[in-house]
Design an enzyme around this catalytic site. Structure first.
Site, PDB file in Angstrom:
ATOM      1  CD  GLU A  81      -2.850   5.596   6.491  1.00  0.00           C
ATOM      2  OE1 GLU A  81      -2.831   5.661   5.254  1.00  0.00           O
ATOM      3  OE2 GLU A  81      -1.910   5.110   7.159  1.00  0.00           O
ATOM      4  CD  GLU A 111      -3.370  -2.749   7.320  1.00  0.00           C
ATOM      5  OE1 GLU A 111      -2.208  -2.880   6.950  1.00  0.00           O
ATOM      6  OE2 GLU A 111      -4.089  -1.807   6.976  1.00  0.00           O
ATOM      7  CG  ASN A 153      -1.673   1.267   1.395  1.00  0.00           C
ATOM      8  OD1 ASN A 153      -1.842   2.009   0.430  1.00  0.00           O
ATOM      9  ND2 ASN A 153      -2.161   1.540   2.599  1.00  0.00           N
ATOM     10  N   GLY A 193       2.424   2.281  10.649  1.00  0.00           N
ATOM     11  CA  GLY A 193       3.325   3.418  10.468  1.00  0.00           C
ATOM     12  C   GLY A 193       4.002   3.865  11.739  1.00  0.00           C
ATOM     13  CG  HIS A 249      -5.656   1.702   4.985  1.00  0.00           C
ATOM     14  ND1 HIS A 249      -5.220   2.730   5.779  1.00  0.00           N
ATOM     15  CD2 HIS A 249      -4.629   0.834   4.875  1.00  0.00           C
ATOM     16  CE1 HIS A 249      -3.952   2.505   6.127  1.00  0.00           C
ATOM     17  NE2 HIS A 249      -3.569   1.357   5.592  1.00  0.00           N
ATOM     18  CE  LYS A 269       0.409   3.645   4.629  1.00  0.00           C
ATOM     19  NZ  LYS A 269       0.221   3.795   6.052  1.00  0.00           N
ATOM     20  N   GLY A 281       5.034   1.386   4.745  1.00  0.00           N
ATOM     21  CA  GLY A 281       6.369   1.994   4.657  1.00  0.00           C
ATOM     22  C   GLY A 281       7.423   1.123   3.984  1.00  0.00           C
ATOM     23  CB  SER A 323       5.389  -1.610  11.955  1.00  0.00           C
ATOM     24  OG  SER A 323       4.914  -0.292  12.153  1.00  0.00           O
TER      25      SER A 323
HETATM   26  C1  PEP Z   1      -0.611   0.155   5.944  1.00  0.00           C
HETATM   27  O1  PEP Z   1      -0.615   1.288   5.501  1.00  0.00           O
HETATM   28  O2  PEP Z   1      -1.546  -0.618   5.653  1.00  0.00           O
HETATM   29  C2  PEP Z   1       0.491  -0.270   6.795  1.00  0.00           C
HETATM   30  C3  PEP Z   1       0.417  -1.446   7.375  1.00  0.00           C
HETATM   31  O3  PEP Z   1       1.540   0.608   6.939  1.00  0.00           O
HETATM   32  P1  PEP Z   1       2.960   0.298   7.661  1.00  0.00           P
HETATM   33  O4  PEP Z   1       3.475  -0.995   7.063  1.00  0.00           O
HETATM   34  O5  PEP Z   1       3.813   1.472   7.301  1.00  0.00           O
HETATM   35  O6  PEP Z   1       2.704   0.163   9.115  1.00  0.00           O
END
Ligand code: PEP
Length: 256
Positions: A99, A169, A11, A175, A97, A13, A237, A215
């Protein structure tokens, strides 16, 4: 038990323009090659989807939107529809998601409409669920996740529920560099699988792919993927650099 093909999703973003997207995809595909024993999904920003499609030429790679509206068209400024994602070559879409839920106010009911619409337009949805830190601290993780899944899947046909991918998640791990331990993730994944058995049936639950996100990095990928109910990953990320995402795609394989 049905074998679940690992599904590793990126992803991006609001990162990467068209040129960056094309060069990333060329590099990744030449490093990883065609995928047969796992599937890889890339979700670039909408503006880079067509460029991404043009640069993806190996089997086992999917292209996803990061969101889509439930209507086919209309006065919905800033939104993109399922048919529009299909037109630029997407076969998947990320829905719900954290966000989208927590910054843009998406509700479970909106996500339910989006999920139904995604199937209508022949897009494979990746339904994201997960609790906030205060929910976890209050011992409400299962309640929150259960409500999110139950509401989102309302009205799905048996055939649709067989295809659905769910991404767990925990919001406190996205993040933040703070990953759920493999045991914490496994506990919730097993709970979600049990929930799928009660909402659909045991056979469907056994074939549902449940991804972990939060993460994920090259140094924790193998331990997460070794868990019996973790069938793949949704990576933010660490999916932005070819070297780290390549290592994640090439997680150390374990027989489950
Ligand atoms: C995400 O955006 O779905 C995500 C898991 O981000 P990160 O891996 O940066 O925590």
């Amino acid at each position: 038990m049905e074998k679940r093909i690992p599904f590793i999703a990126a992803n991006w973003k609001m990162y990467k323009n068209q040129a960056e997207t094309v060069s990333f995809l060329k590099e990744l595909q030449s490093a990883v090659g065609p995928c047969t024993d796992r599937e890889v999904m890339i979700a670039p920003p909408s503006t880079a989807l067509a460029a991404a499609r043009g640069a993806m030429n190996l089997p086992g790679y999917h292209l996803a939107g990061q969101n889509c509206h439930w209507e086919e068209k209309g006065a919905f400024t800033g939104e993109v529809s399922g048919p529009m994602l299909k037109e630029v070559g997407c076969d998947c879409v990320i829905l719900g998601h954290s966000e989208r839920r927590h910054i843009f106010g998406e509700t479970d009911d909106m996500i339910q409409k989006k999920l139904t619409a995604a199937f209508r337009w022949d897009l494979l949805p990746i339904l994201c669920v997960g609790e906030l830190l205060p929910d976890r601290e209050a011992g409400k993780t299962f309640d929150v996740v259960s409500l999110q899944v139950k509401t989102a899947v309302q009205g799905l046909t048996r055939e649709q529920s067989q295809k659905l991918i769910i991404a767990y998640e925990p919001v406190w791990a996205i993040g933040t560099g703070k990953t759920a331990t493999p045991e914490q993730a496994q506990e919730v994944h097993a709970f979600i699988r049990g929930l799928c058995a009660s909402l659909f049936d045991k056979a469907i639950a056994n074939q549902t792919r449940i991804l972990y996100g939060g993460s994920v990095k090259p140094d924790n990928v193998d331990a997460l993927m070794a868990q019996p109910d973790i069938d793949g990953l949704l990576v933010g990320g660490a999916s932005l650099e070819v070297s780290s995402f390549q290592r994640i795609v090439q997680f150390q394989s374990v027989e489950k």
